[in-house]
Design a protein around this motif. Sequence first.
Motif, PDB file in Angstrom:
ATOM      1  N   HIS A  26     -47.784   7.301  93.925  1.00 55.56           N
ATOM      2  CA  HIS A  26     -48.374   8.601  93.610  1.00 55.56           C
ATOM      3  C   HIS A  26     -47.911   9.012  92.222  1.00 55.56           C
ATOM      4  CE1 HIS A  26     -50.372  12.339  94.436  1.00 55.56           C
ATOM      5  NE2 HIS A  26     -49.265  13.046  94.260  1.00 55.56           N
ATOM      6  N   ALA A  27     -48.844   9.518  91.413  1.00 54.50           N
ATOM      7  CA  ALA A  27     -48.547   9.915  90.034  1.00 54.50           C
ATOM      8  C   ALA A  27     -48.858  11.393  89.837  1.00 54.50           C
ATOM      9  CB  ALA A  27     -49.360   9.073  89.063  1.00 54.50           C
ATOM     10  N   ALA A  28     -48.129  12.014  88.913  1.00 49.40           N
ATOM     11  CA  ALA A  28     -48.306  13.434  88.626  1.00 49.40           C
ATOM     12  C   ALA A  28     -47.835  13.723  87.212  1.00 49.40           C
ATOM     13  CB  ALA A  28     -47.495  14.263  89.628  1.00 49.40           C
ATOM     14  N   ILE A  29     -48.073  14.935  86.760  1.00 48.21           N
ATOM     15  CA  ILE A  29     -47.612  15.394  85.454  1.00 48.21           C
ATOM     16  C   ILE A  29     -46.701  16.590  85.668  1.00 48.21           C
ATOM     17  CG2 ILE A  29     -48.306  16.415  83.255  1.00 48.21           C
ATOM     18  CD1 ILE A  29     -50.903  14.735  83.501  1.00 48.21           C
ATOM     19  N   GLN A  30     -45.494  16.522  85.114  1.00 51.64           N
ATOM     20  CA  GLN A  30     -44.543  17.630  85.266  1.00 51.64           C
ATOM     21  C   GLN A  30     -45.023  18.806  84.423  1.00 51.64           C
ATOM     22  OE1 GLN A  30     -40.520  16.651  85.605  1.00 51.64           O
ATOM     23  NE2 GLN A  30     -40.051  18.764  86.123  1.00 51.64           N
ATOM     24  N   SER A  31     -45.178  19.957  85.052  1.00 60.18           N
ATOM     25  CA  SER A  31     -45.713  21.136  84.376  1.00 60.18           C
ATOM     26  C   SER A  31     -44.653  22.181  84.055  1.00 60.18           C
ATOM     27  CB  SER A  31     -46.829  21.763  85.208  1.00 60.18           C
ATOM     28  OG  SER A  31     -46.359  22.076  86.509  1.00 60.18           O
ATOM     29  N   ALA A  32     -43.498  22.098  84.695  1.00 63.54           N
ATOM     30  CA  ALA A  32     -42.405  23.031  84.420  1.00 63.54           C
ATOM     31  C   ALA A  32     -41.095  22.351  84.814  1.00 63.54           C
ATOM     32  CB  ALA A  32     -42.574  24.331  85.201  1.00 63.54           C
ATOM     33  N   THR A  33     -40.008  22.751  84.163  1.00 66.44           N
ATOM     34  CA  THR A  33     -38.690  22.203  84.463  1.00 66.44           C
ATOM     35  C   THR A  33     -37.753  23.336  84.855  1.00 66.44           C
ATOM     36  OG1 THR A  33     -38.018  22.343  82.143  1.00 66.44           O
ATOM     37  CG2 THR A  33     -38.960  20.241  82.881  1.00 66.44           C
ATOM     38  N   GLY A  34     -36.544  22.963  85.214  1.00 68.70           N
ATOM     39  CA  GLY A  34     -35.544  23.963  85.553  1.00 68.70           C
ATOM     40  C   GLY A  34     -35.734  24.543  86.933  1.00 68.70           C
ATOM     41  N   ASP A  67     -37.797  26.620  88.084  1.00 70.67           N
ATOM     42  CA  ASP A  67     -39.183  26.723  88.526  1.00 70.67           C
ATOM     43  C   ASP A  67     -39.943  25.414  88.335  1.00 70.67           C
ATOM     44  OD1 ASP A  67     -38.956  29.449  89.252  1.00 70.67           O
ATOM     45  OD2 ASP A  67     -39.187  30.033  87.147  1.00 70.67           O
ATOM     46  N   ALA A  68     -39.249  24.278  88.480  1.00 72.56           N
ATOM     47  CA  ALA A  68     -39.863  22.974  88.258  1.00 72.56           C
ATOM     48  C   ALA A  68     -41.126  22.817  89.096  1.00 72.56           C
ATOM     49  CB  ALA A  68     -38.872  21.860  88.580  1.00 72.56           C
ATOM     50  N   ALA A  69     -42.153  22.236  88.471  1.00 78.18           N
ATOM     51  CA  ALA A  69     -43.445  22.064  89.134  1.00 78.18           C
ATOM     52  C   ALA A  69     -44.135  20.831  88.568  1.00 78.18           C
ATOM     53  CB  ALA A  69     -44.313  23.305  88.925  1.00 78.18           C
ATOM     54  N   PHE A  70     -45.178  20.387  89.267  1.00 76.18           N
ATOM     55  CA  PHE A  70     -45.959  19.249  88.809  1.00 76.18           C
ATOM     56  C   PHE A  70     -47.410  19.426  89.225  1.00 76.18           C
ATOM     57  CE2 PHE A  70     -44.422  18.302  93.001  1.00 76.18           C
ATOM     58  CZ  PHE A  70     -45.367  17.496  93.622  1.00 76.18           C
ATOM     59  N   ILE A  71     -48.292  18.755  88.491  1.00 74.96           N
ATOM     60  CA  ILE A  71     -49.724  18.802  88.754  1.00 74.96           C
ATOM     61  C   ILE A  71     -50.130  17.422  89.232  1.00 74.96           C
ATOM     62  CG2 ILE A  71     -52.008  19.177  87.733  1.00 74.96           C
ATOM     63  CD1 ILE A  71     -50.498  21.000  85.649  1.00 74.96           C
ATOM     64  N   HIS A  72     -50.867  17.377  90.348  1.00 77.36           N
ATOM     65  CA  HIS A  72     -51.265  16.095  90.918  1.00 77.36           C
ATOM     66  C   HIS A  72     -52.552  16.270  91.713  1.00 77.36           C
ATOM     67  CE1 HIS A  72     -49.201  16.868  95.029  1.00 77.36           C
ATOM     68  NE2 HIS A  72     -49.133  17.980  94.338  1.00 77.36           N
ATOM     69  N   SER A  73     -53.166  15.143  92.040  1.00 82.87           N
ATOM     70  CA  SER A  73     -54.365  15.145  92.867  1.00 82.87           C
ATOM     71  C   SER A  73     -54.044  14.445  94.172  1.00 82.87           C
ATOM     72  CB  SER A  73     -55.520  14.421  92.159  1.00 82.87           C
ATOM     73  OG  SER A  73     -56.682  14.454  92.954  1.00 82.87           O
ATOM     74  N   CYS A  74     -54.357  15.100  95.270  1.00 80.24           N
ATOM     75  CA  CYS A  74     -54.091  14.477  96.566  1.00 80.24           C
ATOM     76  C   CYS A  74     -55.271  14.715  97.502  1.00 80.24           C
ATOM     77  CB  CYS A  74     -52.783  14.974  97.168  1.00 80.24           C
ATOM     78  SG  CYS A  74     -52.534  16.728  97.150  1.00 80.24           S
ATOM     79  N   SER A  75     -55.474  13.749  98.368  1.00 79.17           N
ATOM     80  CA  SER A  75     -56.574  13.778  99.319  1.00 79.17           C
ATOM     81  C   SER A  75     -56.523  15.067 100.136  1.00 79.17           C
ATOM     82  CB  SER A  75     -56.474  12.555 100.240  1.00 79.17           C
ATOM     83  OG  SER A  75     -57.519  12.564 101.172  1.00 79.17           O
ATOM     84  N   GLY A  76     -57.662  15.704 100.279  1.00 82.06           N
ATOM     85  CA  GLY A  76     -57.745  16.929 101.059  1.00 82.06           C
ATOM     86  C   GLY A  76     -57.476  18.188 100.258  1.00 82.06           C
ATOM     87  N   VAL A 136     -56.913  18.527  92.781  1.00 78.43           N
ATOM     88  CA  VAL A 136     -55.859  18.742  91.788  1.00 78.43           C
ATOM     89  C   VAL A 136     -55.232  20.110  92.016  1.00 78.43           C
ATOM     90  CG1 VAL A 136     -55.266  18.847  89.336  1.00 78.43           C
ATOM     91  CG2 VAL A 136     -57.015  17.224  90.128  1.00 78.43           C
ATOM     92  N   VAL A 137     -53.923  20.099  92.207  1.00 76.70           N
ATOM     93  CA  VAL A 137     -53.158  21.318  92.457  1.00 76.70           C
ATOM     94  C   VAL A 137     -51.851  21.272  91.668  1.00 76.70           C
ATOM     95  CG1 VAL A 137     -54.099  21.688  94.776  1.00 76.70           C
ATOM     96  CG2 VAL A 137     -52.027  20.329  94.489  1.00 76.70           C
ATOM     97  N   GLU A 138     -51.251  22.426  91.494  1.00 72.68           N
ATOM     98  CA  GLU A 138     -49.910  22.511  90.909  1.00 72.68           C
ATOM     99  C   GLU A 138     -48.960  22.856  92.049  1.00 72.68           C
ATOM    100  OE1 GLU A 138     -47.687  24.239  86.951  1.00 72.68           O
ATOM    101  OE2 GLU A 138     -49.636  25.080  87.511  1.00 72.68           O
ATOM    102  N   SER A 139     -47.921  22.050  92.201  1.00 69.37           N
ATOM    103  CA  SER A 139     -46.969  22.210  93.308  1.00 69.37           C
ATOM    104  C   SER A 139     -45.560  22.377  92.769  1.00 69.37           C
ATOM    105  CB  SER A 139     -47.005  20.960  94.211  1.00 69.37           C
ATOM    106  OG  SER A 139     -48.291  20.744  94.726  1.00 69.37           O
ATOM    107  N   ARG A 140     -44.746  23.058  93.526  1.00 69.82           N
ATOM    108  CA  ARG A 140     -43.323  23.163  93.166  1.00 69.82           C
ATOM    109  C   ARG A 140     -42.658  21.808  93.368  1.00 69.82           C
ATOM    110  NH1 ARG A 140     -39.932  27.088  92.772  1.00 69.82           N
ATOM    111  NH2 ARG A 140     -38.596  26.257  94.400  1.00 69.82           N
TER     112      ARG A 140
END
Length: 137
Positions: free
Chosen positions: A91-99, A101-110, A113-117
């Motif tokens: 599974h691949a994603a892009i880190q959107s925030a660090t520290g 409030d770290a978060a990442f953006i990814h695409s998952c079935s169902g 594309v969402v941004e998740s903690r």
Amino acid sequence: MIVAEARRWIGTPYRHQASCLGAGCDCLGLIIGVWQACVGPLPQDIPPYAAGWTGADDLMPALARHLIPKTQADTGDILLFRMKDGQPARHAAIQSATGEDAAFIHSCSGHGVVESRLTPPWARRIAARFAFPKGDI
């Protein structure tokens, strides 16, 4: 620029082997779309792959050929996750925030594309971290 582009993809539905903003993408398709918008043409064609990369351990070596390995977390990094201990990264994603409030953006079935903690359960699944090839993007 990487995170801003990735956020444009939020809401794109999940579609296996697709990479079309607003129409559909999978986790690799998101990386491909952001690459094409921020870096340019892909350095190689992407061969067909099974959903979830089952039966293959090609994702990490393929990305390692074209990306810069990282050890420290930065926004815009590409993250590879192992969904189970001892299994290949699938599974691949892009880190959107660090520290804190770290978060990442990814695409998952169902979900598409969402941004998740980047919660501890996700963080401990990180198998590799890469940067896009241009430091100024």
